[in-house]
Design an enzyme around this catalytic site. Structure first.
Site, short mmCIF file in Angstrom:
data_model
loop_
_atom_site.label_atom_id
_atom_site.label_comp_id
_atom_site.label_asym_id
_atom_site.label_seq_id
_atom_site.Cartn_x
_atom_site.Cartn_y
_atom_site.Cartn_z
N GLU A 284 10.92 36.96 64.21
CA GLU A 284 10.66 36.39 62.89
C GLU A 284 11.34 35.04 62.72
OE1 GLU A 284 9.61 39.81 59.67
OE2 GLU A 284 11.48 38.78 59.29
N HIS A 305 9.97 53.13 85.61
CA HIS A 305 8.86 53.97 86.09
C HIS A 305 7.58 53.74 85.27
CE1 HIS A 305 11.60 56.29 88.71
NE2 HIS A 305 12.47 55.84 87.83
N LYS A 419 -0.55 40.56 54.43
CA LYS A 419 -0.41 41.15 53.09
C LYS A 419 -1.56 40.70 52.19
CE LYS A 419 4.62 41.28 53.08
NZ LYS A 419 5.81 40.66 52.50
O1 PA5 Z 1 13.69 39.79 57.49
C1 PA5 Z 1 12.99 39.78 56.50
O2 PA5 Z 1 13.16 38.98 55.57
C2 PA5 Z 1 11.88 40.79 56.34
O3 PA5 Z 1 11.73 41.57 57.48
C3 PA5 Z 1 12.17 41.71 55.17
O4 PA5 Z 1 13.41 42.32 55.36
C4 PA5 Z 1 11.09 42.77 55.01
O5 PA5 Z 1 9.84 42.18 54.88
C5 PA5 Z 1 11.37 43.65 53.80
O6 PA5 Z 1 11.46 42.86 52.65
P1 PA5 Z 1 12.10 43.41 51.32
O7 PA5 Z 1 13.53 43.69 51.56
O8 PA5 Z 1 11.88 42.33 50.32
O9 PA5 Z 1 11.35 44.67 50.97
#
Ligand code: PA5
Length: 446
Positions: A284, A305, A419
């Protein structure tokens, strides 16, 4: 300050030149300074850098909450996804004895939309008292929102509205968002995810600490590990000896040479979720603007394996980062056998860890021979303190590495695309035109 983690680049020396490494180390040093001085892209989300300095003084309230929840029920369901899930899961899976009856059982929900998973969870919860810890910074993420609705209804029906309130804890934004508002309205105990800490860097907030404390682990030791690593790699270490700089520079040097997939490897199945956490952190943070190393993971020797063949002889764009764990928590020796019919008599009397380490060393040499650069990240053992050190090391190295790559390591604009489509296809008001377009596209593709 003491670092129990070391990074060894011997296994990449035949793949990247020293000059390139030095050039990228200089760049990494500059970016560490940029990060410290909050001058880089996304600097409004660098609060995690200094979390260790205050966290050690703030664990008491988390421990008190965990003690209260543990006294109320033998099970807690932790609801969250992504950065609001993976740190807690990584830590508890790393530390848990996989076969022991746990004093307090942590279960996870809201990290998937699987109906079967959540139905099975509810069936299990019918037979036990439980708490819910719901974690969402935005408070509007679909997966945990659905799971929390389902679980809240279930808990209400089970114990009634009045009692339910004391069984739910919300970890969310300080002052806004749907979850924050609901928590205030219904009177749940709450913890805050600071504004300047993004999900994937939040393991040292209550997001990681409360589940860890609930599972019965030493959160002070984890926080101390993070602090010691912060003092080692964040402060006063603008030199080529700083392991975060070494790792950040080396992976960029490999990327520039065409090694675009990094495989995180461990020889401990308890670290499978640590690898999941690491993949989210790096994927990310770096995968954007048509750039970024693809983070993958395998567990050896299990996956020797299955994926071992590809790694040894498949397309040559892979490099490895091996987590070497110097010692295991327990001792188990390979027994002798009078008939030696399995042919492993030469191993009798050795500890399994020694065998595991020899497999690791042999595999490393074979993979280097096969054209796969291998870095080694060594830690002493798997415990709270060492995991704290390892996770801060990876976080800081990730931020620096993202800057060296030229991206903002603290945003995730690409996560929104699925989304938008999902909401449109589900008929969210305001998305009507988009829904039509997508449905047509789906028809055209069939
Ligand atoms: O690292 C990030 O920002 C994302 O992976 C969020 O943690 C994830 O989308 C969950 O978001 P939220 O805590 O707003 O539900």
């Amino acid at each position: 300050m003491k670092s129990n983690i070391s990074v060894n680049l011997n296994g990449i020396s035949s793949f990247v030149g020293e000059e390139e490494l030095n050039r990228l180390t200089v760049s990494a040093i500059e970016h560490l300074v940029t990060l410290r001085e909050s001058r880089g892209r996304g600097s409004e989300f660098t609060g995690w850098l200094r979390l260790p300095d205050s966290a050690v003084n703030e664990t008491a309230t988390v421990k008190a909450c965990a003690a209260r929840l543990r006294s109320q029920a033998p099970v807690t369901v932790v609801v969250g996804i992504g950065g609001s899930y993976l740190g807690a899961r990584a830590l508890t899976e790393a530390l848990n004895d996989p076969f022991a009856q746990q004093e307090h059982r942590l279960l996870f929900a809201g990290h998937t939309l699987s109906e079967d998973y959540h139905d099975a969870l509810l069936k299990y919860l019918h037979g036990t008292a439980y708490n819910i810890v719901v974690i969402s910074k935005s408070g509007t993420t679909t997966e945990p929102a659905i799971a929390f609705r389902i679980l809240r209804d279930h808990l209400r029906n089970k114990i009634g509205t009045a009692v339910m309130q004391s069984h739910i804890v919300a970890i969310t934004d300080a002052g806004r968002g749907a979850l924050h508002d609901l928590a205030v309205k219904e009177g749940y105990e709450t913890f805050v995810i600071p504004d300047d800490v993004g999900g994937r860097y939040s393991v040292l907030t209550p997001v990681g600490l409360l589940p860890l404390a609930l599972a019965g682990y030493d959160i002070d030791s984890f926080a101390r590990g993070m602090l010691d690593m912060a003092l080692s790699v964040r402060e006063g270490n603008d030199t080529a000896e700083n392991i975060a700089l070494i790792y950040a520079a080396a992976r960029n040097a490999l990327y520039n040479k065409g090694y675009s997939t990094e495989i995180l490897i461990s020889y401990e199945p308890s670290l499978v979720f640590l690898a999941e956490w690491w993949k989210q952190l790096y994927g990310e943070s770096e995968g954007k603007e048509s750039k970024g190393i693809f983070p993958a993971s395998v567990t050896f020797t299990t996956d020797l394996h299955s994926m071992g063949q590809y790694i040894q002889q498949g397309e040559r764009k892979l490099f490895e980062t091996v987590i070497h764990v110097a010692d295991s928590r327990n001792r188990l020796v390979v027994p002798g056998a009078t008939d030696n019919s399995d042919g492993i008599g030469f191993i009798a009397g050795k500890r399994m860890t020694e065998v595991n380490h020899k497999a690791e060393a042999g595999t490393r040499l074979a993979h280097i021979d096969g054209g796969v650069p291998v870095m080694l990240v060594s830690m002493e053992r798997i415990d709270e303190y060492n995991l704290g050190q390892l996770m801060y090391f990876f976080e800081l190295a990730c931020a620096i590495s993202g800057y060296v790559l030229g991206v903002n390591p603290f945003d995730q604009p690409g996560v929104e695309s699925y989304k938008k489509n999902m909401f449109a296809l589900l008929g969210k008001p305001g998305f009507e035109a988009e829904r039509q377009r997508l449905e047509q596209l789906l028809l055209d593709k069939q």
